[in-house]
Motif scaffolding. Structure first.
Motif, PDB file in Angstrom:
ATOM      1  N   ALA A   1       0.839  -1.208   0.000  1.00  0.00           N
ATOM      2  CA  ALA A   1       0.000   0.000   0.000  1.00  0.00           C
ATOM      3  C   ALA A   1       0.871   1.254   0.000  1.00  0.00           C
ATOM      4  O   ALA A   1       0.535   2.262  -0.627  1.00  0.00           O
ATOM      5  CB  ALA A   1      -0.915  -0.006   1.222  1.00  0.00           C
ATOM      6  N   GLU A   2       2.004   1.182   0.684  1.00  0.00           N
ATOM      7  CA  GLU A   2       2.943   2.301   0.703  1.00  0.00           C
ATOM      8  C   GLU A   2       3.561   2.524  -0.672  1.00  0.00           C
ATOM      9  O   GLU A   2       3.792   3.658  -1.097  1.00  0.00           O
ATOM     10  CB  GLU A   2       4.046   2.024   1.734  1.00  0.00           C
ATOM     11  N   MET A   3       3.820   1.424  -1.395  1.00  0.00           N
ATOM     12  CA  MET A   3       4.456   1.536  -2.708  1.00  0.00           C
ATOM     13  C   MET A   3       3.484   2.009  -3.789  1.00  0.00           C
ATOM     14  O   MET A   3       3.890   2.668  -4.750  1.00  0.00           O
ATOM     15  CB  MET A   3       5.047   0.185  -3.117  1.00  0.00           C
ATOM     16  N   THR A   4       2.200   1.693  -3.654  1.00  0.00           N
ATOM     17  CA  THR A   4       1.224   1.924  -4.717  1.00  0.00           C
ATOM     18  C   THR A   4       1.193   3.365  -5.247  1.00  0.00           C
ATOM     19  O   THR A   4       1.237   3.570  -6.469  1.00  0.00           O
ATOM     20  CB  THR A   4      -0.177   1.499  -4.254  1.00  0.00           C
ATOM     21  N   PRO A   5       1.121   4.408  -4.400  1.00  0.00           N
ATOM     22  CA  PRO A   5       1.091   5.774  -4.966  1.00  0.00           C
ATOM     23  C   PRO A   5       2.364   6.136  -5.723  1.00  0.00           C
ATOM     24  O   PRO A   5       2.306   6.854  -6.724  1.00  0.00           O
ATOM     25  CB  PRO A   5       0.888   6.665  -3.738  1.00  0.00           C
ATOM     26  N   TYR A   6       3.505   5.633  -5.275  1.00  0.00           N
ATOM     27  CA  TYR A   6       4.760   5.882  -5.995  1.00  0.00           C
ATOM     28  C   TYR A   6       4.739   5.206  -7.359  1.00  0.00           C
ATOM     29  O   TYR A   6       5.123   5.805  -8.379  1.00  0.00           O
ATOM     30  CB  TYR A   6       5.947   5.348  -5.187  1.00  0.00           C
ATOM     31  N   ARG A   7       4.274   3.969  -7.373  1.00  0.00           N
ATOM     32  CA  ARG A   7       4.215   3.222  -8.633  1.00  0.00           C
ATOM     33  C   ARG A   7       3.260   3.889  -9.619  1.00  0.00           C
ATOM     34  O   ARG A   7       3.552   3.998 -10.813  1.00  0.00           O
ATOM     35  CB  ARG A   7       3.782   1.772  -8.355  1.00  0.00           C
ATOM     36  N   GLN A   8       2.119   4.380  -9.116  1.00  0.00           N
ATOM     37  CA  GLN A   8       1.136   4.988 -10.000  1.00  0.00           C
ATOM     38  C   GLN A   8       1.644   6.299 -10.593  1.00  0.00           C
ATOM     39  O   GLN A   8       1.483   6.561 -11.794  1.00  0.00           O
ATOM     40  CB  GLN A   8      -0.174   5.239  -9.241  1.00  0.00           C
ATOM     41  N   VAL A   9       2.284   7.125  -9.770  1.00  0.00           N
ATOM     42  CA  VAL A   9       2.859   8.376 -10.271  1.00  0.00           C
ATOM     43  C   VAL A   9       3.943   8.077 -11.305  1.00  0.00           C
ATOM     44  O   VAL A   9       4.034   8.742 -12.347  1.00  0.00           O
ATOM     45  CB  VAL A   9       3.440   9.216  -9.107  1.00  0.00           C
ATOM     46  N   LEU A  10       4.737   7.077 -11.030  1.00  0.00           N
ATOM     47  CA  LEU A  10       5.804   6.689 -11.953  1.00  0.00           C
ATOM     48  C   LEU A  10       5.241   6.271 -13.306  1.00  0.00           C
ATOM     49  O   LEU A  10       5.683   6.745 -14.363  1.00  0.00           O
ATOM     50  CB  LEU A  10       6.616   5.543 -11.344  1.00  0.00           C
ATOM     51  N   LEU A  11       4.233   5.388 -13.301  1.00  0.00           N
ATOM     52  CA  LEU A  11       3.634   4.898 -14.548  1.00  0.00           C
ATOM     53  C   LEU A  11       2.932   6.024 -15.301  1.00  0.00           C
ATOM     54  O   LEU A  11       2.967   6.078 -16.534  1.00  0.00           O
ATOM     55  CB  LEU A  11       2.655   3.763 -14.251  1.00  0.00           C
ATOM     56  N   ASP A  12       2.303   6.925 -14.561  1.00  0.00           N
ATOM     57  CA  ASP A  12       1.613   8.056 -15.190  1.00  0.00           C
ATOM     58  C   ASP A  12       2.578   9.022 -15.873  1.00  0.00           C
ATOM     59  O   ASP A  12       2.178   9.801 -16.738  1.00  0.00           O
ATOM     60  CB  ASP A  12       0.794   8.827 -14.144  1.00  0.00           C
ATOM     61  N   ASN A  13       3.849   8.950 -15.477  1.00  0.00           N
ATOM     62  CA  ASN A  13       4.844   9.863 -16.037  1.00  0.00           C
ATOM     63  C   ASN A  13       5.873   9.134 -16.908  1.00  0.00           C
ATOM     64  O   ASN A  13       7.000   9.619 -17.082  1.00  0.00           O
ATOM     65  CB  ASN A  13       5.547  10.624 -14.913  1.00  0.00           C
ATOM     66  N   GLY A  14       5.460   8.001 -17.460  1.00  0.00           N
ATOM     67  CA  GLY A  14       6.310   7.298 -18.422  1.00  0.00           C
ATOM     68  C   GLY A  14       7.394   6.426 -17.837  1.00  0.00           C
ATOM     69  O   GLY A  14       8.259   5.929 -18.578  1.00  0.00           O
ATOM     70  N   GLY A  15       7.392   6.201 -16.520  1.00  0.00           N
ATOM     71  CA  GLY A  15       8.386   5.343 -15.895  1.00  0.00           C
ATOM     72  C   GLY A  15       7.981   3.877 -15.940  1.00  0.00           C
ATOM     73  O   GLY A  15       6.933   3.517 -16.472  1.00  0.00           O
ATOM     74  N   LYS A  16       8.813   3.027 -15.360  1.00  0.00           N
ATOM     75  CA  LYS A  16       8.566   1.582 -15.375  1.00  0.00           C
ATOM     76  C   LYS A  16       8.800   0.994 -13.985  1.00  0.00           C
ATOM     77  O   LYS A  16       9.708   1.422 -13.270  1.00  0.00           O
ATOM     78  CB  LYS A  16       9.505   0.889 -16.371  1.00  0.00           C
ATOM     79  N   ASN A  17       7.963   0.016 -13.627  1.00  0.00           N
ATOM     80  CA  ASN A  17       8.201  -0.784 -12.427  1.00  0.00           C
ATOM     81  C   ASN A  17       8.890  -2.063 -12.894  1.00  0.00           C
ATOM     82  O   ASN A  17       8.283  -2.922 -13.519  1.00  0.00           O
ATOM     83  CB  ASN A  17       6.893  -1.106 -11.705  1.00  0.00           C
ATOM     84  N   ILE A  18      10.187  -2.174 -12.589  1.00  0.00           N
ATOM     85  CA  ILE A  18      10.984  -3.305 -13.052  1.00  0.00           C
ATOM     86  C   ILE A  18      11.097  -4.343 -11.938  1.00  0.00           C
ATOM     87  O   ILE A  18      11.399  -4.004 -10.785  1.00  0.00           O
ATOM     88  CB  ILE A  18      12.403  -2.846 -13.464  1.00  0.00           C
ATOM     89  N   LEU A  19      10.834  -5.597 -12.270  1.00  0.00           N
ATOM     90  CA  LEU A  19      10.977  -6.692 -11.317  1.00  0.00           C
ATOM     91  C   LEU A  19      12.269  -7.446 -11.606  1.00  0.00           C
ATOM     92  O   LEU A  19      12.463  -7.962 -12.708  1.00  0.00           O
ATOM     93  CB  LEU A  19       9.787  -7.644 -11.411  1.00  0.00           C
ATOM     94  N   LEU A  20      13.161  -7.491 -10.623  1.00  0.00           N
ATOM     95  CA  LEU A  20      14.408  -8.240 -10.718  1.00  0.00           C
ATOM     96  C   LEU A  20      14.332  -9.416  -9.751  1.00  0.00           C
ATOM     97  O   LEU A  20      13.987  -9.234  -8.580  1.00  0.00           O
ATOM     98  CB  LEU A  20      15.615  -7.373 -10.332  1.00  0.00           C
ATOM     99  N   THR A  21      14.644 -10.605 -10.218  1.00  0.00           N
ATOM    100  CA  THR A  21      14.672 -11.784  -9.355  1.00  0.00           C
ATOM    101  C   THR A  21      16.069 -12.377  -9.371  1.00  0.00           C
ATOM    102  O   THR A  21      16.608 -12.670 -10.436  1.00  0.00           O
ATOM    103  CB  THR A  21      13.655 -12.840  -9.818  1.00  0.00           C
ATOM    104  N   PHE A  22      16.649 -12.547  -8.183  1.00  0.00           N
ATOM    105  CA  PHE A  22      18.012 -13.049  -8.050  1.00  0.00           C
ATOM    106  C   PHE A  22      18.000 -14.398  -7.335  1.00  0.00           C
ATOM    107  O   PHE A  22      17.384 -14.538  -6.263  1.00  0.00           O
ATOM    108  CB  PHE A  22      18.881 -12.066  -7.264  1.00  0.00           C
TER     109      PHE A  22
END
Length: 296
Positions: free
Chosen positions: A71-92
């Motif tokens: 829930a804490e991450m959601t507003p950051y992710r939404q603002v990012l996507l709305d401004n052309g950014g990407k949420n990248i998933l890295l699995t190690f």
């Protein structure tokens, strides 16, 4: 109580099978206590449910922690996507065999992730401060009868770096292999270039197999594919997440007994104080003020 019934069911089942033995975890959510801050979260109620806060061992507190962090991450992710950014998933991941001890694998993984975040390719080339809005770090454990324990780490990074996932993976695969080889003297922990790192775009912010506890959706998808793909899936003898194993125990499925000893080892080995899930926003990113202004 915001806890879904199946989480309470898992909690009770782990107690019944002597997987959960700590008194505070056993009594989690069974008592009411006076609130220190009377206006939070409900001003009309003077008491709140007492939680144990052992997020690595208690299914109830683990569920609440995940809900809070995402829930804490959601507003950051939404603002990012709305401004052309990407949420990248890295699995190690590490190379692992049935003979490898879970504690050793966890130590190598966590130390390698720490060094990766400090490395120049990661912090300067791929995800410098001007591109990185946030990082969500999540450690998980899966297990298979064939290969034993497989601790792994997911990093979800909100970035405005235009580099493609394939380009990121090429750079990280080499760097991850180099770092693991420095952290451990055991060559059979060092992953291959092809399997140590997986990079993908993940707009939803969801990644875990926990959305499908028994793997039924995955099997349905596989049925639509070729026989060769099906054979490959079953050749791996299945890999189960910790939540999937807990769900099997709670539902007493035909295979639940094999998971009891596995879960006991996870509970004994995993440190209560280990931070398995945490979120770090970056105040220096140019989109950060947009998130904070929306939350006011």
């Amino acid at each position: 109580d915001p806890i879904p019934p199946h989480i309470h069911s898992i909690h009770q089942s782990l107690i019944q099978q002597n997987i959960i033995t700590h008194p505070e975890i056993i009594t989690c959510s069974q008592q009411w206590i006076k609130k220190v801050e009377k206006d939070i979260p409900n001003p009309s109620k003077s008491k709140r449910v007492k939680r144990c806060h052992y997020v690595n061992h208690c299914p109830i507190c683990n569920y609440l922690r995940k809900q809070k962090v995402h829930a804490e991450m959601t507003p950051y992710r939404q603002v990012l996507l709305d401004n052309g950014g990407k949420n990248i998933l890295l699995t190690f991941t590490l190379r692992h065999f049935k003979s490898h001890l879970l504690m050793t694998l966890q130590e190598v993984l966590s130390e390698s992730i720490r060094k990766l975040k400090e490395s120049r390719p990661y912090s300067k080339q791929l995800f410098p401060s001007e591109h990185r809005l946030y990082t969500l770090t999540e450690y998980e454990i899966s297990w298979s009868e064939e290969n034993g324990f497989a601790p792994h780490c997911h990093l979800q990074i909100g970035t405005t770096n235009p580099m493609s996932p394939d380009e990121i993976q090429t750079i990280l695969s080499k760097e991850w292999r180099r770092i693991v080889s420095k952290v451990t003297p055991y060559t059979n922990f060092i992953p291959s270039y092809a399997k140590g790192v997986d990079v993908s775009e993940n707009p939803s912010g969801e990644h875990s197999k926990d959305k499908d506890p028994y793997g039924l959706d995955a099997i349905k998808e596989l049925q639509k594919k070729s026989n060769r793909t099906m054979k490959e899936r079953f050749r791996k003898k299945y890999s189960y997440s910790q939540f999937q194993m807990q769900s099997h125990v709670a539902e007493k499925t035909t295979s639940f007994t094999q998971f009891i000893s596995v879960l006991k080892e996870i509970y004994i080995t995993t440190l209560k104080r280990f931070r398995s899930l945490f979120f770090n926003p970056n105040p220096k990113h140019h989109l950060f003020p947009h998130v904070t202004s929306q939350s006011k």
